[in-house]
Design a protein around this motif. Structure first.
Motif, PDB file in Angstrom:
ATOM      1  N   ASP A 155      87.444  40.021  46.301  1.00  0.00           N
ATOM      2  CA  ASP A 155      87.156  39.714  47.706  1.00  0.00           C
ATOM      3  C   ASP A 155      87.440  40.960  48.540  1.00  0.00           C
ATOM      4  OD1 ASP A 155      87.164  38.883  50.358  1.00  0.00           O
ATOM      5  OD2 ASP A 155      88.155  36.972  49.943  1.00  0.00           O
ATOM      6  N   ASP A 156      86.390  41.687  48.909  1.00  0.00           N
ATOM      7  CA  ASP A 156      86.557  42.953  49.625  1.00  0.00           C
ATOM      8  C   ASP A 156      86.754  42.771  51.126  1.00  0.00           C
ATOM      9  OD1 ASP A 156      86.415  44.411  47.335  1.00  0.00           O
ATOM     10  OD2 ASP A 156      84.278  44.883  47.512  1.00  0.00           O
ATOM     11  N   VAL A 157      86.686  41.546  51.611  1.00  0.00           N
ATOM     12  CA  VAL A 157      86.923  41.297  53.029  1.00  0.00           C
ATOM     13  C   VAL A 157      88.411  41.046  53.269  1.00  0.00           C
ATOM     14  CG1 VAL A 157      86.421  39.794  54.980  1.00  0.00           C
ATOM     15  CG2 VAL A 157      84.598  40.416  53.378  1.00  0.00           C
ATOM     16  N   PHE A 185      96.452  27.879  43.641  1.00  0.00           N
ATOM     17  CA  PHE A 185      97.027  26.646  43.124  1.00  0.00           C
ATOM     18  C   PHE A 185      96.576  26.363  41.695  1.00  0.00           C
ATOM     19  CE2 PHE A 185      92.980  25.557  45.030  1.00  0.00           C
ATOM     20  CZ  PHE A 185      92.414  24.668  44.119  1.00  0.00           C
ATOM     21  N   LEU A 186      95.652  27.165  41.185  1.00  0.00           N
ATOM     22  CA  LEU A 186      95.135  26.982  39.829  1.00  0.00           C
ATOM     23  C   LEU A 186      94.846  28.352  39.217  1.00  0.00           C
ATOM     24  CD1 LEU A 186      93.811  25.331  37.488  1.00  0.00           C
ATOM     25  CD2 LEU A 186      91.684  25.413  38.806  1.00  0.00           C
ATOM     26  N   ARG A 187      95.331  28.554  37.995  1.00  0.00           N
ATOM     27  CA  ARG A 187      95.069  29.793  37.258  1.00  0.00           C
ATOM     28  C   ARG A 187      94.768  29.426  35.806  1.00  0.00           C
ATOM     29  NH1 ARG A 187      97.929  33.979  40.351  1.00  0.00           N
ATOM     30  NH2 ARG A 187      99.521  33.054  41.685  1.00  0.00           N
ATOM     31  N   PHE A 188      93.814  30.144  35.202  1.00  0.00           N
ATOM     32  CA  PHE A 188      93.569  29.923  33.784  1.00  0.00           C
ATOM     33  C   PHE A 188      93.029  31.201  33.151  1.00  0.00           C
ATOM     34  CE2 PHE A 188      89.864  28.511  36.160  1.00  0.00           C
ATOM     35  CZ  PHE A 188      88.792  29.111  35.511  1.00  0.00           C
ATOM     36  N   ASP A 237      92.467  38.977  45.259  1.00  0.00           N
ATOM     37  CA  ASP A 237      91.822  38.836  43.963  1.00  0.00           C
ATOM     38  C   ASP A 237      91.036  37.531  43.956  1.00  0.00           C
ATOM     39  OD1 ASP A 237      92.712  41.203  42.867  1.00  0.00           O
ATOM     40  OD2 ASP A 237      94.560  40.321  42.086  1.00  0.00           O
ATOM     41  N   ALA A 238      89.812  37.602  43.489  1.00  0.00           N
ATOM     42  CA  ALA A 238      88.952  36.420  43.501  1.00  0.00           C
ATOM     43  C   ALA A 238      88.035  36.460  42.289  1.00  0.00           C
ATOM     44  CB  ALA A 238      88.124  36.363  44.789  1.00  0.00           C
ATOM     45  N   TRP A 253      90.370  35.992  33.310  1.00  0.00           N
ATOM     46  CA  TRP A 253      91.069  34.900  33.972  1.00  0.00           C
ATOM     47  C   TRP A 253      90.617  34.771  35.414  1.00  0.00           C
ATOM     48  CZ3 TRP A 253      93.336  39.405  32.431  1.00  0.00           C
ATOM     49  CH2 TRP A 253      94.000  40.178  33.391  1.00  0.00           C
ATOM     50  N   VAL A 254      90.907  33.602  35.964  1.00  0.00           N
ATOM     51  CA  VAL A 254      90.482  33.248  37.317  1.00  0.00           C
ATOM     52  C   VAL A 254      91.658  32.605  38.029  1.00  0.00           C
ATOM     53  CG1 VAL A 254      88.973  31.773  38.706  1.00  0.00           C
ATOM     54  CG2 VAL A 254      88.063  32.950  36.682  1.00  0.00           C
ATOM     55  N   ASP A 255      91.868  32.993  39.280  1.00  0.00           N
ATOM     56  CA  ASP A 255      92.812  32.312  40.176  1.00  0.00           C
ATOM     57  C   ASP A 255      91.985  31.593  41.236  1.00  0.00           C
ATOM     58  OD1 ASP A 255      94.852  33.499  38.793  1.00  0.00           O
ATOM     59  OD2 ASP A 255      95.175  35.102  40.236  1.00  0.00           O
TER      60      ASP A 255
END
Length: 396
Positions: free
Chosen positions: A210-212, A366-369, A216-217, A320-322
């Motif tokens: 997320d450059d705005v 609230f979620l990471r995997f 991290d996205a 991985w994703v947050d």
């Protein structure tokens, strides 16, 4: 009582991981935090409360002395507490850090040292009225975590408006730095510093960053997929080793963020004396074969050696994703960690059902995997499968 201090602020600091490592070594852990009823206090053998913002180092030392607590090491994974960590190390003659350790506590001092060493040409300033380079990133120089108060501004008017916004929130005395915005792809590198040299064990490309908001996205991927990002990892690793040698750093873990563009320019975005948060420890263990929490504890004791680093493990792709909430309220999610771990490729998942979002000026995950796959295409397909399962989450 010989003890290892674990410093924590805002309930952060990987307290559970550090306490577990100390317990495995038969060492006594003492949590130092500003929250009397922090949920982490039961993870440690003792707890000392200190007001990080209103008290000073001598007060903490007096408090420790009165309790008969004699530190043999300090574990700290919170950037704003670096001056406290350095002060404790010097006062008690403890291992860790190095002659230039305090430089890492200030993004401004890091920028100045990088410039003086000829490692960086990025433009920056501490006074917003002096900024003449846009777009720019404005952020706290010292009191920062979870991308708190980080904002991209496109001109001087936006910069001044954001300064007024921060002041209106009662944070006008926060030391800020304004930096030239760097185009290109963001990436990160994690690894230990031993004898003034940085040894990378995990490099991660952030194609969906997320450059705005500079959060991290989306998906993060190891190994980096684009040639100029791989080149950037090598260049930044060399730059950081030069900086570490100049500062005399030793027995320290670094999480370093950089950017690289297709024209060959690589610049440091941020340097953090800790391992990356969220799924980074899982990825470091999966790829590097080393537990970063165990490494940090060993470093705090001055015992870390490079023979702990083995060759990278054979994993085709790991990512991985947050998942972040974007409104204030309580997050409700109707899926469990065990259910996610049963999905194809998922190696770890963390679900915080009931996560409370109180401030949108910081990251609210609230979620990471984390997932493994044979290719980036398969990785993205598996990510989509996970997100499809958790599609029903909401903020109330």
């Amino acid at each position: 009582m010989k003890s290892v201090l674990i410093l924590s602020k805002w309930n952060a600091g990987a307290v559970a991981l550090a306490a577990e490592q100390l317990r495995a070594r038969g060492l006594r852990s003492v949590l130092i935090s500003e929250i009397p009823d922090t949920p982490h206090r039961d993870r440690c053998d003792d707890h000392v409360v200190v007001d990080w913002d209103g008290e000073n180092l001598s007060t903490l030392i007096t408090r420790l002395d009165r309790r008969g607590i004699v530190p043999m090491a300090v574990v700290n994974l919170i950037e704003p507490l670096l001056p406290w960590q350095g002060g404790l190390i010097r006062h008690y003659g403890l291992p860790g850090g190095g002659a230039g350790f305090d430089v890492l506590a200030s993004k401004t001092l890091v920028r100045e040292r990088m410039r003086d060493l000829g490692l960086s040409a990025i433009r920056f300033c501490g006074d917003p009225d002096e900024a003449d380079f846009f777009p720019a990133i404005v952020k706290p120089s010292r009191d920062s975590t979870a991308s708190r108060l980080v904002r991209r501004v496109n001109d001087l008017a936006e910069l001044r408006a954001y300064r007024d916004h921060v002041a209106a929130r009662g944070l006008g005395d926060t030391e800020m730095i304004t930096e030239e915005y760097l185009p290109g792809v963001e990436f990160s590198v994690d690894g230990p510093v031993v004898g003034g040299r940085f040894h990378p064990v995990l490099a991660v490309e952030k194609p969906d960053h997320d450059d705005v908001r500079h959060h991290d996205a989306g998906l993060r991927v190891h190994p980096p997929q684009r040639d100029h990002v791989r080149d950037g990892v090598r260049v930044l690793t060399g730059m950081i080793s030069t900086l570490c040698s100049d500062l005399g750093l030793d027995q320290l873990w670094l999480h370093v963020e950089g950017r690289a563009d297709e024209d060959g320019r690589t610049e440091l975005v941020e340097i953090n004396p800790r391992f990356g948060g969220g799924m980074y420890p899982t990825a470091i263990q999966e790829i590097g074969g080393i537990d970063p929490a165990e490494a940090v504890v060993a470093m705090s004791l001055g015992e870390f050696t490079l023979d702990r680093l083995g060759p990278p493990r054979d994993r085709a792709v790991i990512g991985w994703v947050d998942v972040e909430a974007d409104e204030v309220g309580r997050v409700e999610i109707g899926v469990t960690e065990d259910e996610l771990r049963e999905l194809p490729g998922v190696i770890e998942a963390v679900v915080v059902d009931g996560y409370q979002v109180t401030d949108l000026e910081q990251e609210n995950y609230f979620l990471r995997f984390a997932i493994t796959a044979d290719s980036v295409e398969q990785l993205r397909a598996r990510v989509a499968d996970v997100l499809g399962v958790v599609d029903g989450w909401r903020v109330t």
